[in-house]
Scaffold this motif. Structure first.
Motif, PDB file in Angstrom:
ATOM      1  N   GLN A  80     -42.610   7.248 -31.390  1.00 16.99           N
ATOM      2  CA  GLN A  80     -41.541   6.922 -32.324  1.00 16.99           C
ATOM      3  C   GLN A  80     -42.122   6.302 -33.604  1.00 16.99           C
ATOM      4  O   GLN A  80     -43.050   5.503 -33.547  1.00 16.99           O
ATOM      5  CB  GLN A  80     -40.558   5.940 -31.682  1.00 16.99           C
ATOM      6  N   GLN A  81     -41.559   6.695 -34.739  1.00 12.62           N
ATOM      7  CA  GLN A  81     -41.962   6.165 -36.041  1.00 12.62           C
ATOM      8  C   GLN A  81     -43.468   6.267 -36.268  1.00 12.62           C
ATOM      9  O   GLN A  81     -44.102   5.353 -36.835  1.00 12.62           O
ATOM     10  CB  GLN A  81     -41.508   4.705 -36.177  1.00 12.62           C
ATOM     11  N   GLN A  85     -50.490  11.392 -39.368  1.00 10.47           N
ATOM     12  CA  GLN A  85     -51.792  11.504 -38.702  1.00 10.47           C
ATOM     13  C   GLN A  85     -51.684  11.123 -37.230  1.00 10.47           C
ATOM     14  O   GLN A  85     -52.323  11.738 -36.367  1.00 10.47           O
ATOM     15  CB  GLN A  85     -52.823  10.623 -39.403  1.00 10.47           C
ATOM     16  N   GLN A  86     -50.871  10.122 -36.920  1.00  8.21           N
ATOM     17  CA  GLN A  86     -50.641   9.750 -35.524  1.00  8.21           C
ATOM     18  C   GLN A  86     -49.928  10.873 -34.770  1.00  8.21           C
ATOM     19  O   GLN A  86     -50.191  11.106 -33.588  1.00  8.21           O
ATOM     20  CB  GLN A  86     -49.823   8.462 -35.449  1.00  8.21           C
ATOM     21  N   GLN A  87     -49.033  11.567 -35.452  1.00 10.42           N
ATOM     22  CA  GLN A  87     -48.353  12.710 -34.846  1.00 10.42           C
ATOM     23  C   GLN A  87     -49.350  13.803 -34.493  1.00 10.42           C
ATOM     24  O   GLN A  87     -49.286  14.391 -33.406  1.00 10.42           O
ATOM     25  CB  GLN A  87     -47.295  13.258 -35.799  1.00 10.42           C
TER      26      GLN A  87
END
Length: 200
Positions: A80-81, A85-87
């Motif tokens: 979440q949120q 780059q984290q995705q």
């Protein structure tokens, strides 16, 4: 042997795919055949050909199920949120986890090839495009000015690189010391590729 009218075509389809899925949970496709699969569900090989059109189409349907499972996993495990780059990192790590947990299904997805004269059906291509769209969406947030073609190229480059690491890791052919984790390799790939790509 079950009689032809014991089940509808759709029920036979689901029986065959479920039995093949059970087999792939424990071993490679090489240990299965159309005859063995038909025998396992109580029908003749001819019945399966009548339902699916060919053994190749049966395997393609199994791969469609695998793509659906992978897509669902990507959605479920997306933080979440998260930053773009984290995705991307989550996508890559989820892909690795799926390959480890469903090794033989994952292998079939890439080892099976349709005959040269047969094109990939629209329903399968749509599933493939949906997976790439996850990567392209994250990349578009990082670089809104990139064209659709540039996003497609970057998405496929990332996927191919992650896939290569996963394939070598599963076959234990990374030739890396035990203190080098696959997850760290993937994180390094995403971080450095994205950083360089954004500056183009």
């Amino acid at each position: 042997m079950a009689r032809r009218n014991d089940h509808t075509h759709e029920q036979i389809r689901q029986l065959a795919l479920a039995r093949l899925g059970e087999h792939l949970s424990n071993g490679p496709l090489a240990n299965m055949s159309l005859r063995k699969l038909a025998q396992a569900i109580g029908y003749s090989p001819a019945t399966l050909i009548n339902v699916f059109g060919s053994y190749d189409q049966l395997l393609l349907s199994a791969n469609a199920d695998t793509l659906d499972q992978l897509a669902a996993r990507l959605i479920e495990q997306q933080p979440q949120q998260a930053t773009p780059q984290q995705q991307l990192l989550s996508f890559a790590e989820t892909y690795l986890q799926f390959a480890r947990q469903h090794r033989y299904r994952w292998q079939l997805l890439f080892e099976h090839r349709l005959p040269d004269e047969e094109a990939v059906p629209d329903w399968q291509q749509q599933r493939i495009n949906r997976l790439f769209a996850v990567i392209e969406s994250a990349l578009a947030q990082l670089a809104p000015t990139q064209t659709a073609q540039q996003l497609q190229l970057a998405a496929r480059t990332i996927w191919a690189s992650v896939h290569g690491i996963c394939a070598l890791a599963l076959d234990d052919k990374l030739f890396a010391s035990s203190d080098i984790r696959v997850e760290n390799m993937i994180a390094s790939l995403i971080r450095h590729y994205v950083s360089d790509w954004q500056q183009q």
